[in-house]
Write a protein that holds these residues in place. Structure first.
Motif, short mmCIF file in Angstrom:
data_model
loop_
_atom_site.label_atom_id
_atom_site.label_comp_id
_atom_site.label_asym_id
_atom_site.label_seq_id
_atom_site.Cartn_x
_atom_site.Cartn_y
_atom_site.Cartn_z
N ARG A 48 -12.22 4.19 -7.70
CA ARG A 48 -11.55 2.89 -7.54
C ARG A 48 -10.58 2.61 -8.68
NH1 ARG A 48 -14.41 -0.01 -3.65
NH2 ARG A 48 -13.40 -1.97 -4.25
N SER B 152 -7.22 2.92 -8.49
CA SER B 152 -5.96 2.29 -8.08
C SER B 152 -6.12 0.77 -8.13
CB SER B 152 -5.58 2.74 -6.66
OG SER B 152 -6.55 2.30 -5.75
N ASN C 200 0.83 -1.20 0.00
CA ASN C 200 0.00 0.00 0.00
C ASN C 200 0.87 1.25 0.00
OD1 ASN C 200 -2.31 -1.46 0.03
ND2 ASN C 200 -2.87 -1.02 2.15
N GLY D 252 -9.42 -3.65 -2.40
CA GLY D 252 -9.84 -3.02 -1.14
C GLY D 252 -10.09 -4.04 -0.04
N LYS E 257 -12.19 1.74 -0.56
CA LYS E 257 -11.06 2.44 -1.16
C LYS E 257 -11.36 3.93 -1.05
CE LYS E 257 -9.22 0.60 -5.02
NZ LYS E 257 -8.03 -0.26 -4.83
#
Ligand code: ATP
Ligand code: MG
Length: 461
Positions: A412, A414, A360, A418, A407
Protein backbone atom coordinates in the motif's frame (compact mmCIF):
# COMPACT_ATOMS: atom_id res chain seq x y z
CA UNK A 1 -86.53 -53.74 19.84
CA UNK A 2 -85.75 -57.12 18.32
CA UNK A 3 -84.08 -60.09 20.02
CA UNK A 4 -84.22 -60.47 23.75
CA UNK A 5 -86.31 -57.38 24.41
CA UNK A 6 -89.00 -58.45 21.91
CA UNK A 7 -89.25 -61.90 23.44
CA UNK A 8 -89.36 -60.46 26.92
CA UNK A 9 -92.36 -58.43 25.86
CA UNK A 10 -94.06 -61.53 24.38
CA UNK A 11 -93.37 -63.52 27.60
CA UNK A 12 -94.81 -60.64 29.63
CA UNK A 13 -98.01 -60.65 27.54
CA UNK A 14 -98.21 -64.50 27.79
CA UNK A 15 -97.68 -64.33 31.57
CA UNK A 16 -100.43 -61.72 31.91
CA UNK A 17 -102.83 -63.88 29.85
CA UNK A 18 -102.06 -67.02 31.94
CA UNK A 19 -102.51 -65.02 35.20
CA UNK A 20 -105.86 -63.64 34.03
CA UNK A 21 -106.87 -67.19 33.00
CA UNK A 22 -106.00 -68.52 36.44
CA UNK A 23 -107.91 -65.67 38.17
CA UNK A 24 -110.91 -66.39 35.90
CA UNK A 25 -110.78 -70.09 36.81
CA UNK A 26 -110.67 -69.24 40.52
CA UNK A 27 -114.00 -67.39 40.29
CA UNK A 28 -115.81 -69.88 38.00
CA UNK A 29 -117.71 -72.96 39.19
CA UNK A 30 -115.95 -76.23 38.18
CA UNK A 31 -118.87 -77.18 35.92
CA UNK A 32 -118.05 -74.19 33.66
CA UNK A 33 -114.32 -74.99 33.37
CA UNK A 34 -114.93 -77.39 30.48
CA UNK A 35 -116.26 -74.57 28.27
CA UNK A 36 -114.12 -71.73 29.69
CA UNK A 37 -110.67 -73.31 29.56
CA UNK A 38 -110.50 -74.10 25.81
CA UNK A 39 -112.12 -70.76 24.95
CA UNK A 40 -109.80 -68.84 27.25
CA UNK A 41 -106.74 -70.78 26.03
CA UNK A 42 -107.69 -70.05 22.42
CA UNK A 43 -108.23 -66.35 23.19
CA UNK A 44 -104.99 -66.14 25.24
CA UNK A 45 -103.01 -67.88 22.49
CA UNK A 46 -104.42 -65.44 19.94
CA UNK A 47 -103.51 -62.47 22.15
CA UNK A 48 -99.95 -63.78 22.65
CA UNK A 49 -99.62 -64.44 18.91
CA UNK A 50 -100.90 -60.96 18.15
CA UNK A 51 -98.49 -59.46 20.67
CA UNK A 52 -95.55 -61.41 19.22
CA UNK A 53 -96.47 -60.30 15.70
CA UNK A 54 -96.85 -56.67 16.81
CA UNK A 55 -93.50 -56.80 18.59
CA UNK A 56 -91.82 -58.33 15.56
CA UNK A 57 -93.32 -55.72 13.19
CA UNK A 58 -92.31 -52.86 15.52
CA UNK A 59 -88.82 -54.27 15.90
CA UNK A 60 -88.36 -54.59 12.16
CA UNK A 61 -89.69 -51.07 11.60
CA UNK A 62 -87.12 -49.66 14.00
CA UNK A 63 -84.23 -51.91 13.03
CA UNK A 64 -84.60 -51.64 9.26
CA UNK A 65 -83.27 -48.10 8.80
CA UNK A 66 -80.43 -48.87 11.19
CA UNK A 67 -79.50 -52.00 9.25
CA UNK A 68 -79.60 -50.13 5.96
CA UNK A 69 -77.37 -47.48 7.48
CA UNK A 70 -74.90 -50.08 8.71
CA UNK A 71 -74.79 -51.58 5.19
CA UNK A 72 -74.17 -48.16 3.68
CA UNK A 73 -71.46 -47.39 6.24
CA UNK A 74 -69.79 -50.73 5.45
CA UNK A 75 -69.96 -49.87 1.75
CA UNK A 76 -68.48 -46.42 2.52
CA UNK A 77 -71.55 -44.64 1.15
CA UNK A 78 -72.66 -42.65 4.15
CA UNK A 79 -72.21 -38.93 3.77
CA UNK A 80 -73.91 -35.86 5.14
CA UNK A 81 -76.73 -36.17 2.63
CA UNK A 82 -77.44 -39.90 3.14
CA UNK A 83 -77.55 -39.53 6.92
CA UNK A 84 -80.12 -36.78 6.44
CA UNK A 85 -82.14 -39.02 4.10
CA UNK A 86 -82.01 -41.89 6.60
CA UNK A 87 -83.17 -39.56 9.34
CA UNK A 88 -86.11 -38.33 7.23
CA UNK A 89 -87.25 -41.84 6.39
CA UNK A 90 -86.59 -43.30 9.86
CA UNK A 91 -89.34 -43.75 12.50
CA UNK A 92 -89.64 -40.99 15.09
CA UNK A 93 -87.92 -43.14 17.72
CA UNK A 94 -84.73 -43.40 15.59
CA UNK A 95 -84.70 -40.06 13.71
CA UNK A 96 -83.25 -37.94 16.59
CA UNK A 97 -80.33 -40.37 16.87
CA UNK A 98 -79.63 -40.08 13.15
CA UNK A 99 -79.89 -36.28 13.21
CA UNK A 100 -77.46 -36.22 16.15
CA UNK A 101 -75.09 -38.45 14.20
CA UNK A 102 -75.42 -36.13 11.19
CA UNK A 103 -74.45 -33.10 13.35
CA UNK A 104 -71.48 -34.93 14.86
CA UNK A 105 -70.35 -36.01 11.41
CA UNK A 106 -70.59 -32.45 10.10
CA UNK A 107 -68.37 -31.20 12.99
CA UNK A 108 -65.85 -33.94 12.34
CA UNK A 109 -65.77 -33.21 8.63
CA UNK A 110 -65.03 -29.51 9.30
CA UNK A 111 -62.22 -30.44 11.68
CA UNK A 112 -60.80 -32.87 9.13
CA UNK A 113 -60.89 -30.26 6.35
CA UNK A 114 -59.14 -27.76 8.61
CA UNK A 115 -56.54 -30.40 9.47
CA UNK A 116 -56.01 -31.10 5.77
CA UNK A 117 -55.57 -27.37 5.02
CA UNK A 118 -53.07 -27.00 7.88
CA UNK A 119 -51.20 -30.07 6.66
CA UNK A 120 -50.99 -28.60 3.13
CA UNK A 121 -49.67 -25.29 4.49
CA UNK A 122 -47.07 -27.04 6.62
CA UNK A 123 -45.97 -29.16 3.64
CA UNK A 124 -45.59 -26.05 1.44
CA UNK A 125 -43.66 -24.27 4.19
CA UNK A 126 -41.38 -27.26 4.63
CA UNK A 127 -40.79 -27.48 0.87
CA UNK A 128 -39.96 -23.80 0.43
CA UNK A 129 -38.04 -23.19 3.63
CA UNK A 130 -34.61 -21.61 2.95
CA UNK A 131 -33.18 -23.55 5.88
CA UNK A 132 -32.53 -27.26 5.48
CA UNK A 133 -34.47 -29.57 7.81
CA UNK A 134 -33.75 -33.24 8.51
CA UNK A 135 -35.53 -35.62 10.88
CA UNK A 136 -33.58 -38.74 11.85
CA UNK A 137 -34.80 -41.90 13.55
CA UNK A 138 -32.94 -43.42 16.55
CA UNK A 139 -30.67 -45.33 14.10
CA UNK A 140 -29.73 -42.02 12.46
CA UNK A 141 -31.68 -42.85 9.32
CA UNK A 142 -33.37 -40.04 7.42
CA UNK A 143 -37.11 -39.98 8.08
CA UNK A 144 -37.84 -36.60 6.53
CA UNK A 145 -35.85 -33.99 4.63
CA UNK A 146 -36.70 -30.88 2.60
CA UNK A 147 -35.20 -29.68 -0.73
CA UNK A 148 -33.14 -26.98 1.05
CA UNK A 149 -31.30 -29.68 3.06
CA UNK A 150 -30.33 -31.50 -0.14
CA UNK A 151 -29.28 -28.21 -1.75
CA UNK A 152 -27.14 -27.13 1.20
CA UNK A 153 -25.48 -30.53 1.53
CA UNK A 154 -25.07 -30.83 -2.23
CA UNK A 155 -26.56 -34.31 -2.58
CA UNK A 156 -29.98 -35.97 -2.75
CA UNK A 157 -31.26 -37.16 0.63
CA UNK A 158 -33.47 -40.24 0.33
CA UNK A 159 -35.64 -41.35 3.25
CA UNK A 160 -34.34 -44.49 4.93
CA UNK A 161 -30.69 -43.74 4.16
CA UNK A 162 -28.28 -43.46 7.06
CA UNK A 163 -27.07 -39.89 7.63
CA UNK A 164 -23.44 -41.07 7.46
CA UNK A 165 -24.08 -42.49 3.94
CA UNK A 166 -26.00 -39.48 2.69
CA UNK A 167 -23.61 -36.88 4.12
CA UNK A 168 -19.96 -37.73 3.69
CA UNK A 169 -18.82 -35.31 6.32
CA UNK A 170 -17.77 -37.17 9.48
CA UNK A 171 -17.61 -33.96 11.47
CA UNK A 172 -21.22 -33.09 10.68
CA UNK A 173 -22.38 -36.65 11.45
CA UNK A 174 -20.48 -36.59 14.76
CA UNK A 175 -21.94 -33.22 15.63
CA UNK A 176 -25.49 -34.48 15.05
CA UNK A 177 -24.76 -37.71 16.94
CA UNK A 178 -23.30 -35.89 19.92
CA UNK A 179 -26.08 -33.32 20.26
CA UNK A 180 -27.76 -34.19 23.53
CA UNK A 181 -30.63 -31.74 23.29
CA UNK A 182 -31.05 -28.22 22.06
CA UNK A 183 -27.38 -28.07 21.06
CA UNK A 184 -26.30 -25.70 18.32
CA UNK A 185 -22.93 -25.43 16.63
CA UNK A 186 -21.48 -23.53 13.67
CA UNK A 187 -19.65 -25.84 11.38
CA UNK A 188 -17.55 -25.19 8.25
CA UNK A 189 -18.48 -27.43 5.38
CA UNK A 190 -17.89 -27.63 1.64
CA UNK A 191 -21.07 -26.53 -0.02
CA UNK A 192 -20.80 -27.76 -3.63
CA UNK A 193 -24.38 -26.50 -4.35
CA UNK A 194 -24.08 -27.63 -7.96
CA UNK A 195 -22.86 -24.40 -9.55
CA UNK A 196 -19.80 -22.85 -7.95
CA UNK A 197 -18.57 -25.57 -5.61
CA UNK A 198 -17.74 -22.71 -3.27
CA UNK A 199 -16.69 -23.22 0.30
CA UNK A 200 -19.11 -21.77 2.76
CA UNK A 201 -20.28 -21.70 6.33
CA UNK A 202 -23.12 -23.90 7.38
CA UNK A 203 -24.71 -23.50 10.78
CA UNK A 204 -25.87 -26.88 12.04
CA UNK A 205 -28.45 -26.93 14.82
CA UNK A 206 -29.03 -30.46 16.07
CA UNK A 207 -31.50 -31.28 18.77
CA UNK A 208 -33.45 -34.28 20.07
CA UNK A 209 -37.24 -34.47 20.14
CA UNK A 210 -38.75 -34.65 23.63
CA UNK A 211 -39.02 -38.46 23.33
CA UNK A 212 -35.18 -38.37 22.96
CA UNK A 213 -35.36 -40.99 20.22
CA UNK A 214 -35.61 -38.97 17.00
CA UNK A 215 -33.38 -36.04 16.12
CA UNK A 216 -34.06 -32.79 14.34
CA UNK A 217 -31.29 -31.14 12.33
CA UNK A 218 -31.61 -27.60 10.97
CA UNK A 219 -29.04 -26.37 8.44
CA UNK A 220 -28.55 -22.67 7.77
CA UNK A 221 -26.28 -21.11 5.16
CA UNK A 222 -24.49 -18.37 7.12
CA UNK A 223 -21.80 -17.75 4.49
CA UNK A 224 -23.05 -14.29 3.53
CA UNK A 225 -23.49 -13.32 7.16
CA UNK A 226 -19.93 -14.36 7.93
CA UNK A 227 -18.57 -12.59 4.84
CA UNK A 228 -20.39 -9.40 5.75
CA UNK A 229 -19.07 -9.66 9.28
CA UNK A 230 -15.51 -10.22 7.99
CA UNK A 231 -15.87 -7.27 5.58
CA UNK A 232 -17.08 -5.07 8.43
CA UNK A 233 -14.12 -6.06 10.60
CA UNK A 234 -11.74 -5.48 7.69
CA UNK A 235 -13.29 -2.08 7.03
CA UNK A 236 -12.91 -0.99 10.66
CA UNK A 237 -9.29 -2.21 10.63
CA UNK A 238 -8.57 -0.35 7.37
CA UNK A 239 -10.18 2.90 8.56
CA UNK A 240 -8.20 2.69 11.80
CA UNK A 241 -5.02 2.08 9.83
CA UNK A 242 -5.69 4.93 7.40
CA UNK A 243 -6.41 7.29 10.30
CA UNK A 244 -3.48 6.18 12.41
CA UNK A 245 -0.81 7.11 9.83
CA UNK A 246 -1.70 10.82 9.34
CA UNK A 247 -2.60 11.26 13.02
CA UNK A 248 0.79 9.82 14.06
CA UNK A 249 2.55 12.11 11.54
CA UNK A 250 0.64 15.13 12.84
CA UNK A 251 1.48 14.24 16.43
CA UNK A 252 5.20 13.94 15.60
CA UNK A 253 5.17 17.27 13.74
CA UNK A 254 3.37 19.05 16.60
CA UNK A 255 5.78 17.58 19.16
CA UNK A 256 8.78 18.71 17.12
CA UNK A 257 7.37 22.20 16.85
CA UNK A 258 6.66 22.25 20.58
CA UNK A 259 10.21 21.00 21.20
CA UNK A 260 11.58 24.33 20.04
CA UNK A 261 11.50 24.30 16.22
CA UNK A 262 8.79 26.98 16.31
CA UNK A 263 11.13 29.60 17.88
CA UNK A 264 14.56 28.24 16.97
CA UNK A 265 14.15 27.66 13.25
CA UNK A 266 11.24 29.48 11.55
CA UNK A 267 12.26 27.99 8.19
CA UNK A 268 11.86 24.42 9.49
CA UNK A 269 8.68 25.44 11.31
CA UNK A 270 7.16 26.70 8.05
CA UNK A 271 8.07 23.41 6.36
CA UNK A 272 6.49 21.49 9.25
CA UNK A 273 3.33 23.54 9.00
CA UNK A 274 3.13 22.78 5.29
CA UNK A 275 3.49 19.07 6.00
CA UNK A 276 0.82 19.33 8.69
CA UNK A 277 -1.41 20.94 6.09
CA UNK A 278 -0.91 18.02 3.73
CA UNK A 279 -1.75 15.51 6.48
CA UNK A 280 -4.87 17.46 7.49
CA UNK A 281 -5.97 17.60 3.83
CA UNK A 282 -5.44 13.83 3.62
CA UNK A 283 -7.55 13.31 6.73
CA UNK A 284 -10.33 15.56 5.44
CA UNK A 285 -10.24 13.72 2.12
CA UNK A 286 -10.51 10.36 3.89
CA UNK A 287 -13.44 11.53 6.00
CA UNK A 288 -15.22 12.86 2.90
CA UNK A 289 -14.62 9.63 1.00
CA UNK A 290 -15.91 7.59 3.93
CA UNK A 291 -19.02 9.74 4.22
CA UNK A 292 -19.66 9.47 0.47
CA UNK A 293 -19.26 5.72 0.58
CA UNK A 294 -21.48 5.33 3.64
CA UNK A 295 -24.19 7.43 1.99
CA UNK A 296 -23.90 5.48 -1.27
CA UNK A 297 -23.97 2.12 0.48
CA UNK A 298 -27.00 3.13 2.54
CA UNK A 299 -28.75 4.22 -0.69
CA UNK A 300 -28.94 7.81 0.55
CA UNK A 301 -27.17 9.56 -2.30
CA UNK A 302 -29.08 12.51 -3.64
CA UNK A 303 -28.60 12.87 -7.38
CA UNK A 304 -29.27 16.08 -9.19
CA UNK A 305 -30.22 14.63 -12.55
CA UNK A 306 -30.18 16.89 -15.60
CA UNK A 307 -29.46 16.53 -19.34
CA UNK A 308 -25.70 16.78 -19.93
CA UNK A 309 -23.53 16.54 -23.00
CA UNK A 310 -21.33 13.50 -22.42
CA UNK A 311 -18.51 15.17 -24.33
CA UNK A 312 -18.62 18.22 -22.02
CA UNK A 313 -18.51 16.04 -18.93
CA UNK A 314 -15.45 14.21 -20.21
CA UNK A 315 -13.54 17.25 -21.48
CA UNK A 316 -13.98 19.29 -18.31
CA UNK A 317 -12.68 16.38 -16.19
CA UNK A 318 -9.70 15.83 -18.49
CA UNK A 319 -8.80 19.53 -18.54
CA UNK A 320 -8.80 19.67 -14.74
CA UNK A 321 -6.46 16.67 -14.66
CA UNK A 322 -4.17 17.76 -17.54
CA UNK A 323 -1.72 19.96 -15.54
CA UNK A 324 -1.17 17.18 -13.00
CA UNK A 325 -0.65 14.58 -15.79
CA UNK A 326 1.76 16.78 -17.71
CA UNK A 327 3.66 17.47 -14.52
CA UNK A 328 4.08 13.68 -14.21
CA UNK A 329 5.39 13.51 -17.79
CA UNK A 330 2.27 11.97 -19.31
CA UNK A 331 0.45 12.63 -22.58
CA UNK A 332 -3.32 13.05 -22.29
CA UNK A 333 -5.70 12.90 -25.21
CA UNK A 334 -9.47 12.97 -25.56
CA UNK A 335 -10.76 10.65 -28.24
CA UNK A 336 -14.24 11.52 -29.34
CA UNK A 337 -16.28 8.78 -30.96
CA UNK A 338 -19.68 10.47 -30.68
CA UNK A 339 -20.09 14.19 -30.25
CA UNK A 340 -23.23 15.74 -28.84
CA UNK A 341 -24.58 12.68 -27.04
CA UNK A 342 -26.96 13.79 -24.28
CA UNK A 343 -27.14 11.82 -21.10
CA UNK A 344 -29.37 12.45 -18.08
CA UNK A 345 -27.00 12.39 -15.11
CA UNK A 346 -25.72 14.25 -12.04
CA UNK A 347 -22.83 16.16 -13.64
CA UNK A 348 -20.97 16.71 -10.35
CA UNK A 349 -21.11 13.00 -9.38
CA UNK A 350 -20.13 11.75 -12.85
CA UNK A 351 -17.30 14.32 -12.80
CA UNK A 352 -16.19 12.73 -9.51
CA UNK A 353 -16.12 9.28 -11.16
CA UNK A 354 -14.14 10.54 -14.14
CA UNK A 355 -11.74 12.44 -11.86
CA UNK A 356 -10.94 9.28 -9.90
CA UNK A 357 -10.45 7.18 -13.05
CA UNK A 358 -8.17 9.85 -14.56
CA UNK A 359 -6.27 10.33 -11.26
CA UNK A 360 -5.71 6.58 -11.08
CA UNK A 361 -4.47 6.50 -14.66
CA UNK A 362 -1.97 9.27 -13.85
CA UNK A 363 -0.95 7.67 -10.54
CA UNK A 364 -0.35 4.21 -12.00
CA UNK A 365 1.35 5.22 -15.25
CA UNK A 366 5.12 5.85 -15.23
CA UNK A 367 6.45 9.05 -16.87
CA UNK A 368 6.45 8.95 -20.65
CA UNK A 369 3.19 7.04 -20.73
CA UNK A 370 -0.07 8.00 -22.40
CA UNK A 371 -3.62 8.41 -21.20
CA UNK A 372 -6.62 8.44 -23.50
CA UNK A 373 -10.25 9.12 -22.64
CA UNK A 374 -13.39 8.98 -24.74
CA UNK A 375 -17.15 8.71 -24.82
CA UNK A 376 -19.57 7.06 -27.24
CA UNK A 377 -23.21 6.06 -27.57
CA UNK A 378 -23.89 2.33 -27.20
CA UNK A 379 -27.50 1.13 -27.65
CA UNK A 380 -29.53 3.04 -25.05
CA UNK A 381 -26.44 4.00 -23.03
CA UNK A 382 -23.48 6.31 -23.07
CA UNK A 383 -20.07 4.80 -22.42
CA UNK A 384 -17.14 6.69 -20.89
CA UNK A 385 -13.69 5.16 -20.91
CA UNK A 386 -10.15 5.95 -19.70
CA UNK A 387 -7.13 3.93 -20.85
CA UNK A 388 -3.49 4.15 -19.83
CA UNK A 389 -0.18 2.55 -20.67
CA UNK A 390 0.71 2.07 -17.01
CA UNK A 391 1.49 -0.73 -14.56
CA UNK A 392 -1.65 -2.73 -15.45
CA UNK A 393 -3.56 -5.10 -13.21
CA UNK A 394 -3.13 -8.83 -12.71
CA UNK A 395 -6.14 -10.88 -13.92
CA UNK A 396 -6.70 -12.24 -10.38
CA UNK A 397 -7.03 -8.75 -8.96
CA UNK A 398 -9.25 -7.20 -11.62
CA UNK A 399 -12.42 -8.31 -9.86
CA UNK A 400 -11.31 -6.86 -6.53
CA UNK A 401 -10.30 -3.31 -7.41
CA UNK A 402 -13.86 -2.05 -6.73
CA UNK A 403 -13.77 -3.36 -3.15
CA UNK A 404 -13.43 -0.87 -0.31
CA UNK A 405 -9.77 -0.23 0.61
CA UNK A 406 -8.46 -2.72 -1.94
CA UNK A 407 -5.08 -1.84 -3.45
CA UNK A 408 -3.22 -4.20 -5.78
CA UNK A 409 0.05 -3.22 -4.14
CA UNK A 410 0.18 -5.26 -0.90
CA UNK A 411 2.53 -2.81 0.80
CA UNK A 412 0.00 0.00 0.00
CA UNK A 413 2.84 2.40 -0.83
CA UNK A 414 0.94 4.29 -3.56
CA UNK A 415 -0.95 7.39 -2.44
CA UNK A 416 -4.64 7.00 -1.60
CA UNK A 417 -6.77 4.82 0.61
CA UNK A 418 -8.30 2.46 -1.93
CA UNK A 419 -11.80 3.90 -1.58
CA UNK A 420 -11.93 5.76 -4.92
CA UNK A 421 -13.16 2.93 -7.14
CA UNK A 422 -15.60 1.67 -4.48
CA UNK A 423 -17.18 5.14 -4.50
CA UNK A 424 -17.15 5.21 -8.33
CA UNK A 425 -18.97 1.88 -8.42
CA UNK A 426 -21.72 3.13 -6.11
CA UNK A 427 -22.09 6.42 -7.97
CA UNK A 428 -22.46 4.59 -11.29
CA UNK A 429 -24.91 2.08 -9.77
CA UNK A 430 -26.93 5.00 -8.36
CA UNK A 431 -27.28 6.14 -12.00
CA UNK A 432 -28.40 2.58 -12.86
CA UNK A 433 -25.20 2.13 -14.83
CA UNK A 434 -22.39 -0.41 -14.87
CA UNK A 435 -18.63 -0.07 -14.46
CA UNK A 436 -15.79 -2.41 -15.39
CA UNK A 437 -12.00 -2.76 -15.30
CA UNK A 438 -9.91 -4.48 -17.97
CA UNK A 439 -6.20 -5.11 -18.28
CA UNK A 440 -4.07 -7.42 -20.36
CA UNK A 441 -1.95 -7.98 -17.25
CA UNK A 442 0.85 -6.44 -15.20
CA UNK A 443 2.77 -3.83 -17.23
CA UNK A 444 0.10 -3.82 -19.97
CA UNK A 445 -1.91 -0.75 -18.95
CA UNK A 446 -5.55 -0.68 -17.94
CA UNK A 447 -8.96 0.31 -19.31
CA UNK A 448 -11.69 1.56 -16.99
CA UNK A 449 -15.12 2.15 -18.51
CA UNK A 450 -18.64 2.80 -17.33
CA UNK A 451 -22.03 3.02 -19.01
CA UNK A 452 -24.99 5.18 -18.04
CA UNK A 453 -28.51 4.82 -19.44
CA UNK A 454 -29.33 7.89 -21.52
CA UNK A 455 -32.88 8.17 -20.16
CA UNK A 456 -32.09 8.30 -16.47
CA UNK A 457 -35.13 9.61 -14.56
CA UNK A 458 -34.56 12.22 -11.82
CA UNK A 459 -34.64 10.29 -8.56
CA UNK A 460 -33.27 10.02 -5.03
CA UNK A 461 -30.78 7.25 -4.37
N1 ATP B 1 -5.33 2.70 -13.91
C1 ATP B 1 -4.91 1.81 -13.02
N2 ATP B 1 -3.82 1.05 -13.30
C2 ATP B 1 -3.39 0.13 -12.41
N3 ATP B 1 -3.97 -0.12 -11.23
C3 ATP B 1 -5.06 0.61 -10.91
C4 ATP B 1 -5.57 1.59 -11.77
N4 ATP B 1 -6.66 2.13 -11.18
C5 ATP B 1 -6.79 1.51 -9.99
N5 ATP B 1 -5.83 0.60 -9.83
C6 ATP B 1 -5.67 -0.30 -8.66
O1 ATP B 1 -6.87 -0.34 -7.94
C7 ATP B 1 -6.67 0.12 -6.60
C8 ATP B 1 -7.92 0.79 -6.11
O2 ATP B 1 -8.10 2.03 -6.75
P1 ATP B 1 -8.86 3.18 -5.99
O3 ATP B 1 -9.05 4.30 -6.90
O4 ATP B 1 -10.04 2.59 -5.36
O5 ATP B 1 -7.87 3.51 -4.79
P2 ATP B 1 -6.59 4.44 -4.75
O6 ATP B 1 -6.47 5.19 -6.03
O7 ATP B 1 -5.47 3.60 -4.37
O8 ATP B 1 -6.97 5.40 -3.56
P3 ATP B 1 -8.04 6.58 -3.57
O9 ATP B 1 -8.71 6.58 -4.91
O10 ATP B 1 -8.98 6.20 -2.49
O11 ATP B 1 -7.30 7.83 -3.30
C9 ATP B 1 -5.47 1.00 -6.70
O12 ATP B 1 -4.83 1.13 -5.46
C10 ATP B 1 -4.62 0.24 -7.70
O13 ATP B 1 -3.99 -0.84 -7.05
MG1 MG C 1 -8.12 6.26 -6.83
Amino acid sequence: MTGRFAWLTVCLVAGTVVTMLLIGLAFLPVSDWEVFVPAAALAGGAVVLLAATAVEIMGRRLAQPLRRMVRSIDAGEVGQATLGEFAQQAPVEVAPLLYALQRAQSGQRGALEQLERDRGQMAALFEHLADGVLVLDPDERIVLSNPAAARLLGRPLASGHALSEAVRDPQLVELVRAAPSGESAVHLIDMPNGQSGRRGWLQVIATRFPDAARRLVVLQDVTELRRTEAARRECVANVSHELRTPVAALKALVETLEGGALEDDPEVARDFLQRMHIEVDGLANLVNELLDLARAEAGRLELDIEPCLSDDLLRSSVERMRPYAEQMGLDVEVLQNDAGVVVRADARRIGQVLANLLANAVKFTPPGGRIEAGTRAVDGSVEFWVTDTGVGIDADQLGRVFERFYKTDPSRTSAGTGLGLAICKHLVIAHRGTIRAESAGVGQGAIFSFRLPREMEPARF
